[in-house]
Motif scaffolding. Structure first.
Motif: not given
Ligand code: BG6
Length: 505
Positions: A294-303, A460-475
């Protein structure tokens, strides 16, 4: 399909349609214009009636008057006055609260009257254009009122709008809840992307042409890029978007429809279960992401603030109904791998976001490069690989890019394209995108609707992403300016693998 009359076909079965949430946006913008288009194409049964159900106080007369105003604004093609008059005389309104059983008795009475007045043959078609928290309760009330029974060959079908759940557990629960009242064959989970002609064309393109299927695999394809970029921000929907974000809003539904139609194996027929079985199969073959992935293969952003088409856009955190310190994602990109023989080692990169540089939805199939050996003693330093682009919107078509010799005494290669564009070949469609879905539901064809297992596989596919993003809010939010192509981390994700996002100009 007849190219001159894209919707030409048999008239749908007689029915009484009920729209829950009839005073809302979807009804006036899409559903009523779609019904009007169906009527104008003679695809709606003469024995048809529609009942709008909502909480707002209104009489049938007022509802008809309101819709007659709205259609002037939202019709996608010129409205024939006689057709509209015919349609509007079949439209009724029932006021009620979803929690109130007596409102459903009132609805039943109105449906009985419609059956007598319009001969709707006891067929019932419910469209739940309501907030997701009401899905279960409306279905239960319909069941308790005896409106979901399918007796004597009459159907009772329910279209459920998105979002279907907000994560895997709630989707499973929602499926469980509604299945206490309905059989799977009565449930039509809608995804409006499947109403788009270009999306439906994906299957025809892949399986109706013999030249593409042999190269549609890991031997010829280097990577696949699916983009759904929007220039709009969250507009008036900040409240909803704060509880959703780009990941939930777009990925498990719209983007996974595109991915599954691109990657699925050929079904044995166009039968609903054959097609959906293959789509579900490919979704379940997506490699689960570990927290490290999730850390290496997904990216989140906010404008943040910026400019889109010359117009100044405020930062997401300054939009209406958005928290000033919001951590909601308005951009997401990810790299997925599909664990099967066809796609082993072929990355699928997908990205979507709000307030980006351009509105475009497309699937880019990037083929492998040819061996360079033949050209090494020429002036050519680089050979571009072939690319097939399936343009979903706003331009609708397909283009193939390939290298050609630039005329002249020196050996030089330029990239040229071969284009097919819908409008030139078939004329503009002027549809809302909901016609086909409503029509199919009336005919009992669920091919373009999501089955329970497909919805659950997506979550099911995006669950790990949701879990990691929730545990580590974007800084680092906001991390891209409105009007750009998203955060630089997204480019880096591809660059690490020696690739880049297709430049869409
Ligand atoms: C909806 C999302 O499902 O799809 C919206 O909730 C998004 O946020 C929309 O804007 C995109 O649909 P389209 O048809 O404009 O690509």
């Amino acid at each position: 399909m007849n190219s001159e009359h894209p919707l030409a076909g048999q008239t749908a079965d007689p029915c009484c349609m009920v729209i829950f949430g009839a005073s809302g946006d979807l009804t006036k913008r899409k559903l009523i214009p779609a019904l009007c288009n169906l009527a104008q194409n003679n695809l709606l049964a003469r024995q048809f009636a529609m009942i709008g159900f909502a909480y707002a106080q209104m009489t049938t007369e007022e509802f008809r008057k309101q819709l007659t105003e709205d259609i002037k604004q939202f019709a996608t093609s010129p409205v024939d006055p006689a057709t509209w008059e015919w349609l509007v005389q079949r439209i009724y309104y029932v006021q009620g609260d979803f929690a109130d059983a007596s409102a459903f008795s009132k609805l039943k009475e109105q449906m009985d009257q419609c059956e007598k007045a319009h001969g709707t043959h006891g067929n019932k078609f419910f469209y739940l254009a309501v907030a997701p928290k009401f899905f279960s309760v409306v279905v239960k009330q319909l069941g308790d009122a005896g409106l979901t029974d399918e007796k004597d060959g009459h159907y009772a079908r329910v279209i459920i709008e998105k979002p279907f759940g907000r994560d895997l557990d709630s989707a499973i629960q929602l499926n469980k809840d509604i299945k206490q009242t309905l059989k799977e064959s009565q449930i039509y989970r809608i995804d409006h992307y499947l109403g788009k002609e270009t999306v439906q064309n994906l299957m025809v393109f892949r399986f109706g042409n013999s030249i593409f299927e042999p190269i549609w695999n890991r031997h010829y394809i280097d990577n696949v890029q699916i983009t759904a970029s929007e220039t709009v921000g969250v507009e008036q929907r900040g409240g909803y978007y704060e509880t959703s974000g780009a990941l939930r809003d777009m990925i498990p539904n719209h983007l996974f429809q595109l991915l599954s139609l691109t990657a699925m194996e050929p079904p044995v027929s166009f039968d609903a279960d054959a097609v959906r079985g293959k789509q579900a199969e490919v979704l379940t073959a997506i490699q689960p992401l570990s927290p490290e992935d999730v850390l290496r293969k997904s990216v989140r952003g906010q404008y943040g603030e910026g400019t889109v088409s010359g117009k100044a856009i405020p930062a997401y955190r300054h939009e209406q109904d958005v928290a000033p310190d919001s951590n909601t994602d308005t951009y997401v990109a990810m790299r997925l791998m599909i664990d099967n023989w066809r796609w082993a080692d072929v990355p699928f990169y997908i990205r979507t976001g709000k307030s980006l540089a351009k509105r475009v939805t497309e699937i880019a199939i990037q083929f492998r490069r040819t061996p360079f050996v033949l050209f090494q003693n020429t002036t050519i330093t680089d050979l571009q690989s072939n690319r097939l682009i399936i343009h979903i919107q706003p331009d609708e078509g397909i283009s193939l890019k390939f290298g050609a010799k630039i005329p002249g005494p020196v050996m030089n290669v330029g990239l040229v394209h071969m284009d097919f564009d819908y409008e030139t070949n078939f004329g503009a469609t002027h549809q809302t995108g909901y016609e086909r879905l409503i029509y199919d539901c009336m005919l009992g064809d669920a091919t373009l609707f999501q089955r329970a297992d497909m919805v659950e596989a997506g979550w099911r596919v995006i669950r790990p992403i949701m879990d990691v993003w929730k545990a580590l809010p974007a800084r680092n939010f906001p991390n891209y300016a409105a009007g750009t192509w998203g955060p630089h981390e997204s480019d880096e994700m591809l660059r690490r693998e020696g690739r880049e996002w297709r430049i869409i100009d």
